[in-house]
Design an enzyme around this catalytic site. Structure first.
Site, PDB file in Angstrom:
ATOM      1  N   TYR A 131      -5.667  -8.526  -5.964  1.00 24.14           N
ATOM      2  CA  TYR A 131      -6.353  -7.041  -5.790  1.00 24.14           C
ATOM      3  C   TYR A 131      -6.441  -6.647  -7.173  1.00 24.14           C
ATOM      4  CZ  TYR A 131      -6.639  -2.200  -4.315  1.00 24.14           C
ATOM      5  OH  TYR A 131      -6.780  -0.818  -4.268  1.00 24.14           O
ATOM      6  N   ARG A 169      12.365  12.856   2.709  1.00 25.64           N
ATOM      7  CA  ARG A 169      11.831  11.892   1.800  1.00 25.64           C
ATOM      8  C   ARG A 169      12.560  10.509   2.218  1.00 25.64           C
ATOM      9  NH1 ARG A 169      15.019  11.905  -2.399  1.00 25.64           N
ATOM     10  NH2 ARG A 169      14.695  14.004  -3.110  1.00 25.64           N
ATOM     11  N   LYS A 178      -5.628  -0.512   5.629  1.00 27.80           N
ATOM     12  CA  LYS A 178      -6.736  -1.415   6.038  1.00 27.80           C
ATOM     13  C   LYS A 178      -6.488  -1.693   7.348  1.00 27.80           C
ATOM     14  CE  LYS A 178      -7.319  -1.004   1.523  1.00 27.80           C
ATOM     15  NZ  LYS A 178      -6.884  -2.085   0.459  1.00 27.80           N
ATOM     16  N   ASP A 181       1.324 -10.266  -0.029  1.00 28.96           N
ATOM     17  CA  ASP A 181       0.527  -9.364   0.214  1.00 28.96           C
ATOM     18  C   ASP A 181      -0.259  -9.765   1.476  1.00 28.96           C
ATOM     19  OD1 ASP A 181      -1.628  -7.678   0.558  1.00 28.96           O
ATOM     20  OD2 ASP A 181      -1.759  -7.090  -1.781  1.00 28.96           O
TER      21      ASP A 181
HETATM   22  C1  LIG Z   1      -6.046  -1.981  -0.935  1.00 26.25           C
HETATM   23  C2  LIG Z   1      -5.142  -3.057  -1.273  1.00 26.25           C
HETATM   24  C3  LIG Z   1      -4.158  -2.705  -1.814  1.00 26.25           C
HETATM   25  C4  LIG Z   1      -3.652  -1.533  -2.234  1.00 26.25           C
HETATM   26  O1  LIG Z   1      -3.409  -0.819  -1.090  1.00 26.25           O
HETATM   27  P1  LIG Z   1      -3.684   0.864  -1.014  1.00 26.25           P
HETATM   28  O2  LIG Z   1      -3.077   1.391   0.234  1.00 26.25           O
HETATM   29  O3  LIG Z   1      -4.982   1.273  -1.661  1.00 26.25           O
HETATM   30  O4  LIG Z   1      -2.730   1.598  -2.337  1.00 26.25           O
HETATM   31  C5  LIG Z   1      -3.397  -3.938  -2.106  1.00 26.25           C
HETATM   32  N1  LIG Z   1      -3.637  -5.290  -1.829  1.00 26.25           N
HETATM   33  C6  LIG Z   1      -4.577  -5.477  -1.434  1.00 26.25           C
HETATM   34  C7  LIG Z   1      -5.089  -6.758  -1.054  1.00 26.25           C
HETATM   35  C8  LIG Z   1      -5.632  -4.461  -0.786  1.00 26.25           C
HETATM   36  O5  LIG Z   1      -6.669  -4.801  -0.228  1.00 26.25           O
END
Ligand SMILES: *Cc1c(COP(=O)(O)O)cnc(C)c1O
Length: 379
Positions: free
Chosen positions: A98, A46, A195, A170
């Site tokens: 998001y 963990r 992504k 982000d």
């Molecule tokens: C997809 C996404 C998230 C969340 O990520 P997950 O891997 O789906 O939990 C946060 N910020 C942005 C800009 C995203 O495209």
């Protein structure tokens, strides 16, 4: 080391016992100890796992950061960063976020007594109107989702530093290939590794990268204590995906440029959001803080009916209608009912997330096939 070399090698060296060039999948929950406390740096998965360590070091290197932490999703990464806050603290964040971030800010952290101000960051000076002695964090997403607005990270970081406030960015949409927020003064970089970083639509994962050791220790404490950490197989897949991040990103940007230009001249389209257009409102900032403009594009149809939007969204042959982005395959998304469905209609419409908007994640297929598909779907 330069980006492409780091993408392939950072955090990874041949396995000392076998010479295996690929980092092994350490599928283990625990590690033997010669005597209590006498171990090789790993106690329980963990907290730490060698496959995960390799991934964390690689992502940190790509962001020019010292410390990386991998999570079982982007949202787990975001949630962990927000655990730095205490009841009474305030956060200044964007009004074009998001959907999942908006959801945990308003539904999870607001009830814990944390206040969020959702503002338009297009003029960073606006931040000053919302700063007070309770402000503890600024949370920025750039390019924003889905309207691809650009926030000036350097300008925001100056205001954050002057006021002793943490700046978290982000960086999912840009990927570390296009933009490195720590270099522009951010304290925390967050990624949905799901992504572009992984890039093959086969894992869900997140990451945080920081430079400050105290901040890292605090985040590591939450990470280990709460346990939103990924398994070694997923870390292996992400590491494998990263090896081509630079090659994929170049292709995404090139296809993105051609798709954006094609759509802009299409008679059925009212507006195309893409930061590479010279008349995009923040094009100059995009040009200085990003290496290129990416493969994310949003379009607004002249026909405002949701029926028309749904009909077009369902008539693609190469693009697939799906949530998510950043994979090798091209996707389309209807934010109003899909990724941003958790945001109230009047809130999302204020920032342009209207029913007749669709978002494209332009993949790296042959550009002629992509343009042909757009042409037939829009016919
Ligand atoms: C997809 C996404 C998230 C969340 O990520 P997950 O891997 O789906 O939990 C946060 N910020 C942005 C800009 C995203 O495209």
């Amino acid at each position: 080391m330069k980006f492409a070399t780091k993408a392939i090698h950072a955090g990874q060296s041949p396995d000392p016992t076998t010479g295996a060039i690929m980092t092994p999948i350490f599928q283990t929950s625990t590690y033997t100890q010669a005597a209590p406390g006498k171990h090789k740096g790993y106690e329980y998965s963990r907290g730490t796992n060698p496959t995960r360590t390799a991934l964390e070091d690689c992502i940190a290197a790509l962001e020019n950061g010292k410390f990386g932490l991998a999570f079982s999703s982007g949202m787990a990464a975001t949630e962990t960063a927000l655990k730095l806050l205490k009841p009474g603290d305030e956060v200044i964040t964007g009004n074009d976020l998001y959907g999942g971030s908006y959801r945990i800010f308003t539904k999870l952290f607001e009830p814990y007594g944390i206040k969020f101000h959702f503002i338009d960051f297009s003029n960073p000076e606006t931040i000053r109107e919302y700063l007070n002695e309770k402000t503890r964090m600024i949370w920025v997403e750039t390019p924003t989702n889905p309207t691809l607005q650009i926030v000036d990270i350097l300008a925001v970081s100056k205001i954050a530093k002057e006021n002793n406030v943490l700046l978290a960015v982000d960086n999912t949409f840009a990927s570390p290939y296009l933009q490195n927020p720590l270099d522009l003064g951010a304290d925390i970089v967050m990624h949905s590794v799901t992504k572009y970083i992984s890039g093959h639509s086969d894992v869900v994962m997140g990451a945080l990268v920081v430079n400050d050791e105290e901040l890292y220790k605090q985040l590591f404490f939450y990470y280990n204590a709460c346990g939103g950490t990924p398994g070694p197989q997923d870390c292996f897949l992400a590491l494998r995906g990263i090896k081509t991040l630079h090659v994929r990103m170049k292709a995404h940007c090139e296809n993105g440029r051609q798709v954006a230009e094609y759509l802009r001249s299409h008679p059925k389209i009212e507006k195309v959001y893409w930061p590479g257009f010279p008349d995009h409102n923040n094009h100059d900032i995009a040009k200085t803080q990003m290496r290129d403009f990416g493969g994310m594009i949003s379009i607004v149809f002249k026909d405002t009916s949701i029926e028309n939007t749904f009909r077009i969204a369902s008539s693609f042959k190469v693009f697939s209608l799906a949530e998510s982005l950043g994979g090798v395959e091209s996707l389309i998304n209807h934010p109003a009912t899909m990724t941003h469905g958790s945001i109230p209609k009047e809130v999302r419409e204020k920032v342009g997330v209207v029913d007749n908007l669709i978002r494209l994640s332009v993949g790296i297929e042959d550009i002629e096939d992509l343009l042909e598909d757009l042409k037939q779907a829009l016919a």
